[in-house]
Design a protein around this motif. Structure first.
Motif, short mmCIF file in Angstrom:
data_model
loop_
_atom_site.label_atom_id
_atom_site.label_comp_id
_atom_site.label_asym_id
_atom_site.label_seq_id
_atom_site.Cartn_x
_atom_site.Cartn_y
_atom_site.Cartn_z
N UNK A 78 36.16 42.33 44.63
CA UNK A 78 37.50 41.92 44.21
C UNK A 78 37.66 42.16 42.71
N UNK A 79 36.63 41.81 41.93
CA UNK A 79 36.70 42.02 40.48
C UNK A 79 36.85 43.49 40.14
N UNK A 80 36.17 44.35 40.86
CA UNK A 80 36.16 45.78 40.55
C UNK A 80 37.36 46.52 41.13
N UNK A 81 37.70 46.22 42.39
CA UNK A 81 38.70 47.01 43.11
C UNK A 81 40.02 46.29 43.32
N UNK A 82 40.03 44.99 43.08
CA UNK A 82 41.23 44.22 43.40
C UNK A 82 41.27 43.88 44.88
N UNK A 83 42.39 43.34 45.30
CA UNK A 83 42.53 42.95 46.70
C UNK A 83 43.02 44.11 47.55
N UNK A 84 42.69 44.05 48.83
CA UNK A 84 43.08 45.09 49.78
C UNK A 84 41.91 45.70 50.52
N UNK A 85 40.69 45.43 50.06
CA UNK A 85 39.50 45.95 50.74
C UNK A 85 39.22 45.13 51.99
N UNK A 86 38.89 45.82 53.09
CA UNK A 86 38.56 45.13 54.33
C UNK A 86 37.56 45.95 55.14
N UNK A 87 36.87 45.25 56.01
CA UNK A 87 35.89 45.87 56.89
C UNK A 87 36.28 45.53 58.33
N UNK A 88 36.38 46.55 59.17
CA UNK A 88 36.69 46.35 60.59
C UNK A 88 35.40 46.43 61.39
N UNK A 89 35.10 45.36 62.10
CA UNK A 89 33.87 45.29 62.88
C UNK A 89 34.07 45.86 64.27
N UNK A 90 32.98 46.26 64.94
CA UNK A 90 33.10 46.83 66.29
C UNK A 90 33.78 45.90 67.29
N UNK A 91 33.67 44.59 67.10
CA UNK A 91 34.29 43.66 68.05
C UNK A 91 35.78 43.43 67.76
N UNK A 92 36.31 44.12 66.77
CA UNK A 92 37.73 43.99 66.45
C UNK A 92 38.05 43.05 65.31
N UNK A 93 37.09 42.26 64.86
CA UNK A 93 37.33 41.37 63.73
C UNK A 93 37.58 42.17 62.46
N UNK A 94 38.42 41.63 61.60
CA UNK A 94 38.73 42.27 60.32
C UNK A 94 38.32 41.32 59.20
N UNK A 95 37.37 41.74 58.40
CA UNK A 95 36.95 40.96 57.24
C UNK A 95 37.68 41.48 56.01
N UNK A 96 38.65 40.72 55.55
CA UNK A 96 39.46 41.11 54.39
C UNK A 96 39.03 40.32 53.17
N UNK A 97 39.04 40.98 52.00
CA UNK A 97 38.67 40.25 50.78
C UNK A 97 39.77 39.32 50.30
N UNK A 98 40.90 39.29 51.01
CA UNK A 98 41.93 38.30 50.71
C UNK A 98 41.48 36.88 51.03
N UNK A 99 40.38 36.76 51.77
CA UNK A 99 39.85 35.44 52.08
C UNK A 99 39.24 34.76 50.86
N UNK A 100 38.95 35.53 49.82
CA UNK A 100 38.25 35.01 48.65
C UNK A 100 39.24 34.72 47.52
N UNK A 101 39.24 33.48 47.08
CA UNK A 101 40.18 33.05 46.05
C UNK A 101 39.86 33.73 44.72
N UNK A 102 40.83 33.86 43.82
CA UNK A 102 40.70 34.83 42.72
C UNK A 102 40.04 34.38 41.43
N UNK A 103 39.83 33.08 41.19
CA UNK A 103 39.41 32.69 39.85
C UNK A 103 38.05 33.26 39.46
N UNK A 104 37.06 33.20 40.34
CA UNK A 104 35.75 33.76 40.00
C UNK A 104 35.83 35.26 39.74
N UNK A 105 36.49 36.06 40.59
CA UNK A 105 36.62 37.49 40.25
C UNK A 105 37.36 37.74 38.94
N UNK A 106 38.36 36.93 38.64
CA UNK A 106 39.05 37.09 37.36
C UNK A 106 38.09 36.87 36.20
#
Length: 420
Positions: free
Chosen positions: A64-92
């Motif tokens: 998040x600190x390097x790329x900002x928000x919008x990165x996500x990983x799609x798993x074989x079972x269909x789940x989507x892990x988005x970095x929007x789940x992580x609140x921003x203060x620590x990356x800031x």
């Protein structure tokens, strides 16, 4: 002036000197934990620093600190892990520190975690010292350091940062610094979803203050020296005198305004981020819940956790783990009951209760629950009081033994399954 007020009024340098034993004890425990991790990791041909800064959630924060928000990983079972789940203060903070130093984002996260953990230890001491005295404050900090999952305090995770903000916000509430309390609650809400616990504590204390202030105002004009309500329900009330010694309505109006503004500030961090995620995903206020659902996270009142525990009793070896989980939850509830019986101030009870409820009743990965409970430091105060009553030599022996066990467990844990 009461002893309680004297402790609250000490200047910064004096406050640091008063907290020095707690901070030194905390640093010693954490140094032991890091040493154990380094030795264990070296024996397994692993990098202890990588385990602390570039695994699990720490890696997501640096992305998040390097790329900002919008990165996500799609798993074989269909789940989507988005970095929007992580609140921003620590990356800031990681991005800001990396911008002004030669540190990488991962290095910056480690530095922030170390500094935040010391700030958290100081904040925990300040709260415990304010309510129970210096010796109990030192014991509370050391107990927080020797928790079995205490190694997380030294990881590039957000637990230490959140605990620091929460502890100092609670201390500000207890000492009537409403604008500071609201601002720190706002920042805590930008750090983790459990920032709601800090908001709830500020609001509960604020509402209680308004109720008591209104009751005091009814009789304040008729009685010289009337005591104005203290923001910490359960603590000693403080005098708010006028020039002539009577209760001062005009000053009460100023405090009332600061209290209201602090309460308004408190939820803005969490609400702002959740609404921004909803706007970005196009799902409105439900957008953040959808993001968490992609991680299989949610709040089901503890149903999933109860099923997880029940499934442990399908075979004998795992049944022992099931018994351990039940005992652990029972001890947590018991500690909270003791906190209530010892008449902890209302904001501490609300904060610890919400943190515990969110941790136990979430449907997230069950191995992360001990880590999610890490910020619930008021639950340690009954143990700190009991430890403070022991002789110093016995206290040192008990804490030393537990610290060693915690250091070994933390090294074993991070080299194994580790925190998710």
């Amino acid at each position: 002036m009461t002893d309680l007020e004297t402790r609250a009024a000490r200047p910064g340098a004096g406050a640091l000197r008063r907290a020095a034993p707690a901070l030194l004890g905390y640093a010693a425990v954490r140094a032991l934990g890091l040493l154990a991790l380094a030795l264990w990791s070296a024996a397994r041909d692993k990098s202890a620093y990588t385990l602390l800064t570039a695994r699990w959630d720490a890696l997501w924060y640096t992305r998040v600190a390097e790329l900002g928000y919008g990165y996500e990983v799609r798993l074989p079972n269909g789940d989507v892990h988005s970095n929007l789940a992580f609140f921003p203060l620590l990356p800031w903070l990681e991005r800001a520190l990396a911008a002004v130093t030669p540190l990488s984002y991962a290095d910056a996260g480690f530095v922030v975690a170390l500094l935040a953990s010391l700030a958290a230890a100081w904040g925990i001491f300040a709260v415990a010292d304010h309510v129970y005295g210096r010796r109990a404050g030192v014991c509370a900090v050391v107990l927080w350091a020797v928790l079995p999952v205490g190694i997380v305090q030294s990881m590039a995770y957000s637990e230490s940062l959140f605990t620091a903000l929460a502890a100092w916000s609670l201390y500000a509430v207890l000492t009537g610094r409403w604008l500071t309390a609201g601002t720190l609650a706002l920042l805590a809400g930008l750090t983790r979803p459990v920032g709601l616990a800090v908001v709830a504590a500020v609001w509960a204390a604020g509402i209680a203050w308004f109720v008591r202030e209104r009751n005091a105002a009814r009789v304040g004009s008729a009685h010289t020296g009337e005591r104005a309500p203290d923001p910490a329900v359960g603590a000693r009330p403080r005098r708010v005198p006028a020039a002539g010694g009577a209760w001062n309505p005009s000053r009460a109006v100023g405090v009332r305004a600061r209290c209201a503004l602090g309460m308004l500030l408190a939820p803005l961090g969490a609400a702002g981020y959740v609404l921004w995620v909803g706007h970005r995903t196009g799902r409105g206020p439900l957008g953040y819940l959808d993001v968490q659902a992609g991680w299989r996270n949610g709040f089901d009142g503890g149903y999933a956790f109860a099923r997880f525990v029940a499934d442990k009793f399908t075979s004998f070896p795992s049944a022992l783990a099931g018994v351990g989980l039940i005992v652990g939850v029972g001890l947590l509830i018991r500690l909270y009951v003791v906190c209530v019986r010892q008449r902890q101030p209302l904001p501490l009870l609300v904060y610890a209760g919400v943190v515990t409820a969110l941790a136990l009743c979430a449907s997230s990965y069950f191995g992360s629950k001990p880590r999610l409970l890490l910020p619930a430091f008021p639950l340690l105060f009954p143990l700190a009081l009991a430890l403070a009553r022991l002789r110093t030599r016995r206290t040192v022996l008990v804490v030393g033994a537990v610290a060693l066990a915690s250091a070994v467990y933390g090294a074993f844990w991070l080299n194994g399954s580790g925190p998710p």
